[in-house]
Design a protein around this motif. Structure first.
Motif, PDB file in Angstrom:
ATOM      1  N   UNK A 175       0.854  -1.188   0.000  1.00 17.35           N
ATOM      2  CA  UNK A 175       0.000   0.000   0.000  1.00 17.35           C
ATOM      3  C   UNK A 175       0.885   1.232   0.000  1.00 17.35           C
ATOM      4  N   UNK A 176       0.611   2.137  -0.952  1.00 16.98           N
ATOM      5  CA  UNK A 176       1.358   3.389  -1.030  1.00 16.98           C
ATOM      6  C   UNK A 176       0.553   4.474  -0.313  1.00 16.98           C
ATOM      7  N   UNK A 177       1.077   5.060   0.746  1.00 17.55           N
ATOM      8  CA  UNK A 177       0.326   6.102   1.446  1.00 17.55           C
ATOM      9  C   UNK A 177       0.266   7.431   0.702  1.00 17.55           C
ATOM     10  N   UNK A 178       1.017   7.563  -0.383  1.00 16.70           N
ATOM     11  CA  UNK A 178       1.024   8.828  -1.113  1.00 16.70           C
ATOM     12  C   UNK A 178      -0.082   8.864  -2.160  1.00 16.70           C
ATOM     13  N   UNK A 228       2.078  13.729   2.184  1.00 18.07           N
ATOM     14  CA  UNK A 228       0.929  14.408   1.559  1.00 18.07           C
ATOM     15  C   UNK A 228       0.456  13.647   0.331  1.00 18.07           C
ATOM     16  N   UNK A 229      -0.834  13.678   0.119  1.00 19.33           N
ATOM     17  CA  UNK A 229      -1.409  12.931  -0.992  1.00 19.33           C
ATOM     18  C   UNK A 229      -0.937  13.512  -2.325  1.00 19.33           C
ATOM     19  N   UNK A 268      -2.286   6.222  11.180  1.00 19.08           N
ATOM     20  CA  UNK A 268      -3.081   6.968  12.149  1.00 19.08           C
ATOM     21  C   UNK A 268      -2.333   7.123  13.472  1.00 19.08           C
ATOM     22  N   UNK A 269      -1.547   6.127  13.834  1.00 16.37           N
ATOM     23  CA  UNK A 269      -0.794   6.187  15.084  1.00 16.37           C
ATOM     24  C   UNK A 269       0.395   7.132  14.962  1.00 16.37           C
ATOM     25  N   UNK A 270       1.030   7.161  13.787  1.00 13.53           N
ATOM     26  CA  UNK A 270       2.190   8.037  13.547  1.00 13.53           C
ATOM     27  C   UNK A 270       1.873   8.942  12.354  1.00 13.53           C
ATOM     28  N   UNK A 271       1.044   9.970  12.551  1.00  9.75           N
ATOM     29  CA  UNK A 271       0.659  10.834  11.407  1.00  9.75           C
ATOM     30  C   UNK A 271       1.817  11.643  10.849  1.00  9.75           C
TER      31      UNK A 271
END
Length: 266
Positions: A85-88, A126-127, A118-121
């Motif tokens: 999963x890519x968070x970007x 950034x999207x 969510x635990x380490x924002x």
């Protein structure tokens, strides 16, 4: 088995039983791992791996090598393998590392990467707002450039049939107007209406030829249609001439009777 301890000497297992035991132990270990990675200690350990890019980078060019996280598409074992999963760009991809492609996705679960971010924002990037723009010889493509692939022969024929029905309805309306004009007793208007009918009939025949050509009709069929249309057009013109002559005679006769009555009254 999970702790790599040797089985007792008095326990004798066949090869089939040993294989079943190993598969069950592997599944149990994977489900325990899925529970561990969502705990506080597990999230801390996985965060270090995320920083070191141990799970690979996003294959999308516009993400600039963003580190990814493992994720499963289902929490049920045996459903699918693990993905990254890519968070970007917030999308999932197949992992590039070979041994990761054989790991069950349920061993990480569907919750882990989102709970970690969510635990380490602070570690959530950034999207990505960049989007690839297709170009041809340096020019951007218009959104309608790919519409031709949706216009097949089967889809164009119903549209041509609908256009033909509209043309026929317009022609029927013109014929009704011409009939009302003839009943009003104006030969010139009747001739003009007849000319309008001829033009509408020609448009209808032209539309029929287009439909026949789109439907795969051969040259002989189109030629036979043209011959039938020419003969039908000649018959229609003769009938319209006869109607015009008859109406003119009726109008002239009514005019003579009116003049004779006017003379007799005098």
């Amino acid at each position: 088995m999970i702790l790599d301890n040797e089985p007792p000497a008095d326990v004798m297992l066949t090869d089939q039983q040993h294989e079943m035991l190993e598969n069950a132990a592997e599944m149990l270990y994977g489900l325990i791992h899925a529970r561990y990675v969502v705990t506080a200690r597990g999230l801390t350990a996985m965060l270090e791996k995320f920083k070191n890019c141990d799970f690979g980078r996003c294959p999308r060019v516009l993400c600039d090598g963003q580190p990814c996280l493992p994720v499963g598409t289902s929490d049920l074992p045996g459903t699918s393998t693990v993905k990254i999963f890519c968070p970007k760009c917030e999308d999932t991809y197949y992992p590039r590392i070979d041994y990761q492609c054989s790991i069950d996705g349920a061993y990480f679960g569907t919750t882990f990467p989102h709970l970690l971010l969510m635990t380490y924002p602070v570690h959530r990037p950034p999207k990505s707002t960049e989007k690839y723009v297709p170009r041809v010889f340096g020019f951007k493509l218009h959104p309608s450039a790919y519409h031709n692939r949706d216009q097949g022969q089967g889809r164009s024929l119903p549209a041509a049939g609908a256009q033909q029905q509209q043309q026929q309805q317009r022609g029927n309306g013109v014929v009704a107007n011409a009939t009302s004009v003839v009943l009003a007793g104006s030969p010139q208007a009747a001739m003009a209406a007849a000319a309008g009918n001829n033009s509408n009939a020609g448009n209808n025949r032209h539309q029929q030829r287009l439909v026949a050509a789109a439907g795969g009709a051969g040259g002989s069929q189109v030629q036979s249609m043209d011959q039938d249309e020419d003969s039908g057009q000649e018959e229609q013109q003769q009938q319209q001439r006869q109607k015009g002559v008859q109406q003119a005679r009726l109008n002239s006769g009514s005019g003579i009777r009116l003049v004779s009555r006017a003379g007799g009254s005098r």
